[in-house]
Design an enzyme around this catalytic site. Structure first.
Site, PDB file in Angstrom:
ATOM      1  N   GLU A 128     -45.596  12.275 149.327  1.00 37.14           N
ATOM      2  CA  GLU A 128     -45.970  10.975 148.743  1.00 37.14           C
ATOM      3  C   GLU A 128     -46.410  10.003 149.826  1.00 37.14           C
ATOM      4  OE1 GLU A 128     -43.895   7.075 146.838  1.00 37.14           O
ATOM      5  OE2 GLU A 128     -43.117   8.990 146.087  1.00 37.14           O
ATOM      6  N   CYS A 194     -39.535   2.606 142.556  1.00 38.85           N
ATOM      7  CA  CYS A 194     -39.681   2.533 141.097  1.00 38.85           C
ATOM      8  C   CYS A 194     -38.337   2.232 140.436  1.00 38.85           C
ATOM      9  CB  CYS A 194     -40.292   3.813 140.537  1.00 38.85           C
ATOM     10  SG  CYS A 194     -39.178   5.218 140.461  1.00 38.85           S
TER      11      CYS A 194
END
Length: 281
Positions: A128, A194
């Protein structure tokens, strides 16, 4: 023995979306490859392989050899150059990048285009983070420790934008941002951890505080599961990190009155349920 199962354990929204997309492709297409393992879970990757879906760790040579296939971009996302390379091939691209990761790509692209230095808080070699870095058009630093943060040396008032890997430890992110903030830069901090990660870490920490033993389930290469393990281990000495029920010696739990269970965002529901069931026997 009382067993407490975290409500937030298992697939998050982004992972579930990616899984649904690749299984849908597997049912309707041939010659499918994923850009790296679709998620960091060996059981899921093996099941997809049985359906003809190959996970390939791409490099420039492998990219150049691709043709006439469907390429699934995994939930971790990839850098801009990868998209550009795939567009030049006769390949269909199915983009299963997590929407929250996509948001970070947009932020670092736009902010770096304005001339800002980008600071990514995350694990340098995590896919990521590599993908996020691939959307920066300019100066970029990867920060994963206090030493990394201290080593950044820019002129005072340099405009910087700080973002985070979506699955990063929230407390550690805050500490590293604090260190960078003391350097006198013109900082724009965007907390891109998140909500699912925040909720999962908070719940796991609370459970671990109140049990005699804690089980954390997830792939050995799963960054978010490793973070959960670190958080739980800090609160509960008897914390076990397993991939499946086969990895757990359930005899070790017999001396405990209260056991907690949580799982990373890449852990399938059936694996969690099996561990939960065996704990209750």
């Amino acid at each position: 023995m009382e067993v407490i199962l975290a409500k937030k354990a298992g697939f998050c929204f982004g992972v579930q979306k990616a899984i649904d997309m690749v299984y849908d492709e597997a049912n309707n297409s041939d010659n499918i490859v994923t850009y790296g393992p679709i998620i960091h879970n060996e059981e899921v990757v093996s099941d997809l392989e049985s359906k003809g879906v190959k996970a390939i760790d791409f490099d420039e040579k492998k990219l150049s050899e691709l043709s006439d296939c469907t390429v699934v971009i995994r939930s971790h996302g990839v850098g801009k150059k990868i998209y550009d390379s795939l567009e030049q091939k006769n390949c269909e691209v199915v983009d299963a990048t997590c929407p929250f990761v996509k948001k970070i790509h947009k932020i670092v692209w736009e902010e770096s285009e304005k001339g800002k230095t980008i600071i990514i808080v995350g694990s340098e070699y995590h896919p990521e983070v590599e993908g996020i870095k691939g959307w920066v058009n300019g100066n970029v630093f990867i920060v994963d420790s206090e030493e990394d943060a201290e080593s950044i040396n820019l002129e005072a008032n340099t405009p910087v934008c700080i973002v985070s890997q979506t699955t990063y430890n929230a407390e550690k992110f805050a500490k590293l941002v604090e260190i960078v903030g003391q350097k006198g830069y013109d900082s724009n901090v965007v907390n891109t951890i998140c909500n699912a990660t925040n909720e999962r870490q908070t719940e796991a920490k609370e459970i671990a505080k109140n049990v005699d033993a804690m089980i954390v389930i997830g792939g050995k290469n799963s960054s978010n599961t490793q973070k959960l393990y670190e958080i739980c281990k800090n609160e509960c000495e008897n914390t076990f990190y397993i991939q499946t029920a086969k990895d757990m010696d359930f005899e070790k739990l017999k001396d405990f009155e209260k056991v907690g269970i949580t799982a990373g965002a890449s852990t399938p529901k059936n694996i969690i349920e099996e561990v939960h069931t065996k704990c209750q026997r």
